[in-house]
Design a protein around this motif. Sequence first.
Motif, PDB file in Angstrom:
ATOM      1  N   ASN A 230      12.349  30.689  -1.182  1.00 19.71           N
ATOM      2  CA  ASN A 230      12.029  31.857  -2.158  1.00 19.71           C
ATOM      3  C   ASN A 230      10.958  31.081  -3.048  1.00 19.71           C
ATOM      4  OD1 ASN A 230      13.506  30.789  -4.354  1.00 19.71           O
ATOM      5  ND2 ASN A 230      15.313  30.835  -3.110  1.00 19.71           N
ATOM      6  N   TYR A 231      10.322  32.036  -3.844  1.00 19.85           N
ATOM      7  CA  TYR A 231       9.345  31.613  -4.610  1.00 19.85           C
ATOM      8  C   TYR A 231       9.715  30.861  -5.972  1.00 19.85           C
ATOM      9  CZ  TYR A 231      10.164  35.853  -7.660  1.00 19.85           C
ATOM     10  OH  TYR A 231      10.622  36.917  -8.419  1.00 19.85           O
ATOM     11  N   ALA A 232      10.850  31.131  -6.091  1.00 17.00           N
ATOM     12  CA  ALA A 232      11.504  30.056  -7.219  1.00 17.00           C
ATOM     13  C   ALA A 232      11.863  28.749  -6.841  1.00 17.00           C
ATOM     14  CB  ALA A 232      12.630  30.805  -7.831  1.00 17.00           C
ATOM     15  N   ASP A 233      12.128  28.797  -5.863  1.00 16.33           N
ATOM     16  CA  ASP A 233      12.553  27.125  -4.889  1.00 16.33           C
ATOM     17  C   ASP A 233      11.347  26.667  -4.241  1.00 16.33           C
ATOM     18  OD1 ASP A 233      15.163  27.557  -5.909  1.00 16.33           O
ATOM     19  OD2 ASP A 233      15.661  28.338  -3.793  1.00 16.33           O
ATOM     20  N   TRP A 234      10.310  27.175  -3.927  1.00 13.36           N
ATOM     21  CA  TRP A 234       9.137  26.699  -3.252  1.00 13.36           C
ATOM     22  C   TRP A 234       8.607  25.334  -3.725  1.00 13.36           C
ATOM     23  CZ3 TRP A 234       7.470  27.579   1.188  1.00 13.36           C
ATOM     24  CH2 TRP A 234       6.267  27.207   1.800  1.00 13.36           C
ATOM     25  N   GLU A 235       8.594  25.090  -5.009  1.00 11.49           N
ATOM     26  CA  GLU A 235       8.234  23.711  -5.307  1.00 11.49           C
ATOM     27  C   GLU A 235       9.367  23.003  -6.202  1.00 11.49           C
ATOM     28  OE1 GLU A 235       5.644  22.406  -4.797  1.00 11.49           O
ATOM     29  OE2 GLU A 235       4.060  24.050  -4.123  1.00 11.49           O
ATOM     30  N   ASP A 236      10.701  23.512  -5.929  1.00 17.80           N
ATOM     31  CA  ASP A 236      11.942  22.760  -6.516  1.00 17.80           C
ATOM     32  C   ASP A 236      12.047  21.472  -5.902  1.00 17.80           C
ATOM     33  OD1 ASP A 236      14.783  22.187  -6.565  1.00 17.80           O
ATOM     34  OD2 ASP A 236      14.607  23.680  -8.128  1.00 17.80           O
ATOM     35  N   PRO A 237      12.125  20.286  -6.684  1.00 19.62           N
ATOM     36  CA  PRO A 237      12.080  18.944  -6.180  1.00 19.62           C
ATOM     37  C   PRO A 237      13.531  18.935  -5.534  1.00 19.62           C
ATOM     38  CG  PRO A 237      12.731  18.841  -8.871  1.00 19.62           C
ATOM     39  CD  PRO A 237      12.222  20.261  -8.370  1.00 19.62           C
ATOM     40  N   GLU A 238      14.663  19.696  -5.734  1.00 14.54           N
ATOM     41  CA  GLU A 238      16.034  19.438  -5.276  1.00 14.54           C
ATOM     42  C   GLU A 238      15.765  20.290  -4.017  1.00 14.54           C
ATOM     43  OE1 GLU A 238      18.465  17.569  -5.924  1.00 14.54           O
ATOM     44  OE2 GLU A 238      17.562  16.648  -7.794  1.00 14.54           O
TER      45      GLU A 238
ATOM     46  N   GLN B  64      13.415  21.629  -2.349  1.00 19.14           N
ATOM     47  CA  GLN B  64      12.372  21.175  -1.323  1.00 19.14           C
ATOM     48  C   GLN B  64      12.063  22.064  -0.322  1.00 19.14           C
ATOM     49  OE1 GLN B  64      12.693  17.326   0.231  1.00 19.14           O
ATOM     50  NE2 GLN B  64      13.296  16.287  -1.602  1.00 19.14           N
ATOM     51  N   SER B  65      11.930  23.430  -0.797  1.00 18.88           N
ATOM     52  CA  SER B  65      11.632  24.763   0.135  1.00 18.88           C
ATOM     53  C   SER B  65      10.060  24.124   0.874  1.00 18.88           C
ATOM     54  CB  SER B  65      11.482  25.793  -0.541  1.00 18.88           C
ATOM     55  OG  SER B  65      12.709  26.372  -0.699  1.00 18.88           O
TER      56      SER B  65
ATOM     57  N   VAL C  58       7.534  20.448   7.160  1.00 19.28           N
ATOM     58  CA  VAL C  58       8.091  19.734   8.302  1.00 19.28           C
ATOM     59  C   VAL C  58       8.245  20.658   9.539  1.00 19.28           C
ATOM     60  CG1 VAL C  58      10.233  18.418   9.026  1.00 19.28           C
ATOM     61  CG2 VAL C  58       9.332  17.940   6.974  1.00 19.28           C
ATOM     62  N   CYS C  59       8.949  21.810   9.458  1.00 23.86           N
ATOM     63  CA  CYS C  59       8.958  22.734  10.702  1.00 23.86           C
ATOM     64  C   CYS C  59       7.762  22.949  11.189  1.00 23.86           C
ATOM     65  CB  CYS C  59       9.572  24.037  10.155  1.00 23.86           C
ATOM     66  SG  CYS C  59      11.187  23.624   9.626  1.00 23.86           S
TER      67      CYS C  59
ATOM     68  N   VAL D 201      14.254  32.675   7.482  1.00 19.79           N
ATOM     69  CA  VAL D 201      14.396  32.444   5.827  1.00 19.79           C
ATOM     70  C   VAL D 201      15.843  33.043   5.676  1.00 19.79           C
ATOM     71  CG1 VAL D 201      13.465  32.992   3.636  1.00 19.79           C
ATOM     72  CG2 VAL D 201      11.883  32.400   5.576  1.00 19.79           C
ATOM     73  N   MET D 202      16.543  32.141   4.670  1.00 17.68           N
ATOM     74  CA  MET D 202      17.910  32.705   4.160  1.00 17.68           C
ATOM     75  C   MET D 202      17.587  32.447   2.526  1.00 17.68           C
ATOM     76  SD  MET D 202      20.154  29.531   4.912  1.00 17.68           S
ATOM     77  CE  MET D 202      19.618  27.757   5.053  1.00 17.68           C
TER      78      MET D 202
END
Length: 373
Positions: A172-180, A182-183, A189-190, A199-200
């Motif tokens: 999601n756009y909030a997690d896209w750059e989240d270091p934990e 790692q979206s 990698v995929c 996507v979930m």
Amino acid sequence: MNTKKLGFGVMRLPLTDPSDTTKIDQEAFRRMADRFISEGFSYFDTATPYHGKEFAELAFRECVAKRHPRNAYTITDKLSFSLLQEGDNLEEFFAGQLKRCGVEYFDYYLLHAMNRKYLEMAERMGAFEFAVRKKEEGKIRHIGFSFHDSAEVLEEILEKHPEMEYVQLQINYADWEDPEIQSRECYEVCVKYKKPVIVMEPVKGGLLANLPQDAEKILREAAPEMSTASWAVRFAASLDNVVMVLSGMSSEEQVEDNISYMKELKPLTESEQQGLTQALTAIFTKKSVACTNCRYCVDGCPKQIPIPDYFKLLNGVSQFGDAWFPTAKESYDQKAEKFARASDCVQCGQCENQCPQHLPVIRHLQEAARMFE
């Protein structure tokens, strides 16, 4: 894979009793599923732990499998290691899932919530070989895994197991750059291994459908006719390597909203991407608990504290201010009377070990206790 990218997550279904996740409103679910299928969507996703172990699978059987021809839908289920012991019989577990879902085969079958710990467990139990065997027997059409760990672990799995066809990621756009979370890194990698992505949590457990007022204002001004949730779903669906975006729909209104913009998907424009960036800046200025309501933390809690429910109340106060506090306090008192209080936490740490978001659960429970008790 259905060309329509919207999937129905059978995880957060409507309830007849909001305090009991096993009390699924099957009449409402039937209407939602019928409407979903009538518009040409077909992908359903469930798992044994959803709605309090087995209830989501049973609801799918009653509301979808018994009422629609087999070619009208596809169904995904998962091998949930959180429910398995090393010596458990995978054949028995799998057969039970087929029976509860009311089908003779699964269109997609995923090794559930894979991380370093479950990877080691899956390899000891022969879970990868089991999935391949069931595919060869015709009991599974496609195999893959859902994933909650670092990009490094993801690459290790794909390197070792090229037989996996799909990867389900939290994007999601909030997690896209989240270091934990790692979206972005996991997505890349995929792409590198040419594995399509399902996507979930595109709306981050509903957090991105209920934004702080200043963030919502930015998106409303950019597209007054679009819901805040639609921005999150379209962000994920606009990614080239994404073939399906799950939405854990809880109401008929959510079904209608999702259909309205996913029936004929229009990827985000450059200006819309800029609007999301501005909204993110506004969101991150608010203190919040990044809980997605997956409820993995509750299953093994010795006190059965409804942890995500209390975190949702914390978020409401942090995002919407003191005016919302009386409502949050009343809701907290009702849940604490029926279940356990945040202060009942014994700090055993199992919740933090289970949390896909790597949250400091114990600390946040202490915050909830200070605020609401």
